[in-house]
Motif scaffolding. Structure first.
Motif, short mmCIF file in Angstrom:
data_model
loop_
_atom_site.label_atom_id
_atom_site.label_comp_id
_atom_site.label_asym_id
_atom_site.label_seq_id
_atom_site.Cartn_x
_atom_site.Cartn_y
_atom_site.Cartn_z
N GLU A 154 0.85 -1.19 0.00
CA GLU A 154 0.00 0.00 0.00
C GLU A 154 0.89 1.24 0.00
OE1 GLU A 154 -2.99 2.34 3.06
OE2 GLU A 154 -2.85 0.15 3.20
N PHE A 155 0.58 2.17 -0.88
CA PHE A 155 1.28 3.45 -0.92
C PHE A 155 0.40 4.48 -0.22
CE2 PHE A 155 3.30 1.07 -4.22
CZ PHE A 155 4.61 1.52 -4.22
N ARG A 156 0.97 5.13 0.78
CA ARG A 156 0.24 6.14 1.54
C ARG A 156 0.91 7.50 1.37
NH1 ARG A 156 -0.72 3.22 7.40
NH2 ARG A 156 -2.16 1.63 6.65
N PHE A 157 0.10 8.49 1.12
CA PHE A 157 0.58 9.86 1.04
C PHE A 157 0.06 10.57 2.28
CE2 PHE A 157 0.63 8.28 -3.22
CZ PHE A 157 1.76 8.84 -3.78
N LYS A 158 0.99 11.01 3.14
CA LYS A 158 0.58 11.68 4.36
C LYS A 158 1.73 12.48 4.93
CE LYS A 158 1.63 8.25 7.86
NZ LYS A 158 1.12 7.52 8.99
N LYS A 159 1.42 13.29 5.92
CA LYS A 159 2.46 14.06 6.61
C LYS A 159 3.36 13.07 7.35
CE LYS A 159 3.16 17.72 9.99
NZ LYS A 159 2.53 18.70 10.87
N PRO B 291 6.63 -3.14 7.17
CA PRO B 291 5.45 -4.01 7.17
C PRO B 291 4.38 -3.37 8.06
CG PRO B 291 7.30 -5.03 8.36
CD PRO B 291 7.76 -3.71 7.88
N SER B 292 3.12 -3.59 7.75
CA SER B 292 2.08 -3.09 8.64
C SER B 292 2.23 -3.82 9.97
CB SER B 292 0.69 -3.30 8.05
OG SER B 292 0.33 -4.66 8.09
N SER C 288 0.42 -7.23 10.35
CA SER C 288 0.88 -8.28 9.44
C SER C 288 2.27 -8.80 9.81
CB SER C 288 0.86 -7.79 7.99
OG SER C 288 1.93 -6.93 7.72
N THR C 289 2.97 -8.10 10.70
CA THR C 289 4.27 -8.57 11.17
C THR C 289 4.14 -9.96 11.78
OG1 THR C 289 4.91 -6.30 11.65
CG2 THR C 289 6.21 -8.00 12.70
N PHE C 290 2.98 -10.23 12.38
CA PHE C 290 2.74 -11.50 13.06
C PHE C 290 2.25 -12.60 12.12
CE2 PHE C 290 2.11 -7.99 16.02
CZ PHE C 290 3.07 -8.30 16.97
N LYS C 291 2.01 -12.25 10.86
CA LYS C 291 1.51 -13.22 9.89
C LYS C 291 2.67 -13.93 9.20
CE LYS C 291 -2.73 -10.74 8.78
NZ LYS C 291 -3.53 -10.15 7.70
N ASN C 292 2.32 -15.00 8.52
CA ASN C 292 3.28 -15.70 7.67
C ASN C 292 3.87 -14.70 6.68
OD1 ASN C 292 3.92 -17.05 5.00
ND2 ASN C 292 3.64 -18.85 6.31
N LYS C 293 5.13 -14.85 6.36
CA LYS C 293 5.81 -13.87 5.51
C LYS C 293 5.14 -13.71 4.14
CE LYS C 293 9.44 -17.10 4.07
NZ LYS C 293 10.87 -17.32 4.08
N ASN C 294 4.42 -14.71 3.70
CA ASN C 294 3.72 -14.63 2.40
C ASN C 294 2.39 -13.90 2.48
OD1 ASN C 294 5.78 -16.17 1.18
ND2 ASN C 294 4.81 -18.04 1.93
N TYR D 131 2.72 -4.52 3.25
CA TYR D 131 3.79 -3.54 3.40
C TYR D 131 3.27 -2.16 3.05
CZ TYR D 131 6.36 -7.82 3.65
OH TYR D 131 6.79 -9.06 4.04
N ILE D 132 3.78 -1.18 3.77
CA ILE D 132 3.32 0.20 3.58
C ILE D 132 4.51 1.06 3.18
CG2 ILE D 132 2.29 2.21 4.69
CD1 ILE D 132 0.97 0.13 6.66
#
Length: 154
Positions: free
Chosen positions: A7-12, A21-22, A25-31, A35-36
């Motif tokens: 995901e691409f985020r545009f923000k301050k 990694p979000s 999702s860090t706790f999920k399987n690597k597959n 990612y942000i």
């Protein structure tokens, strides 16, 4: 990275471009991680020249390639290795090692000339800002490109 959720985020943000990694999702399987890539659209005046919109087209491709280079490394890590990576990023020596390695990953993925343009545009600023060692200098990128078989016909 074809089947990777990014995901691409545009923000301050305090830094012009980041990738991680979000959290959940860090706790999920690597597959199955997400990612942000954060691209700052509001930044302090002293960092303004490093914003994506203020870079040349090739430099934009170079810095985005660098951020995606982080993803190409993250997807190889299990949970423990990902946490170790984060801990390593908490000290200057670790940051330098990780960012230099990510620059080399970017070059290995065929974006060496774009990374070189990004580095040429922002390296002096990074030196003044105290972050010059974190990324490969233009001369180092040029040397990596010249040694890389991918660029032999160029």
């Amino acid at each position: 990275l074809k089947n990777i959720q990014i995901e691409f985020r545009f923000k301050k943000a305090k830094i012009a471009h980041t990738c991680r990694p979000s959290f959940l999702s860090t706790f999920k399987n690597k597959n199955k991680r997400k990612y942000i890539v954060t691209i700052s659209n509001v930044i302090s005046k002293d960092l303004e020249m490093t914003r994506l919109k203020n870079l040349s087209y090739n430099a934009q491709i170079g810095v985005l390639g660098h951020e995606l280079g982080h993803v190409s490394e993250y997807i190889q890590f299990n949970f423990c290795k990902l946490i170790s990576y984060g801990v390593n990023y908490s000290n200057e020596k670790g940051i330098i090692e990780i960012e230099n390695r990510t620059d080399k990953i970017t070059i290995d993925h065929g974006l060496g000339f774009q990374l070189l343009e990004w580095s040429t545009e922002v390296h002096d600023f990074h030196i003044k800002d105290g972050r010059g060692d974190r990324y490969l200098a233009p001369s180092e990128i040029h040397n990596e490109i010249s040694r890389n078989k991918l660029y032999n016909n160029i």
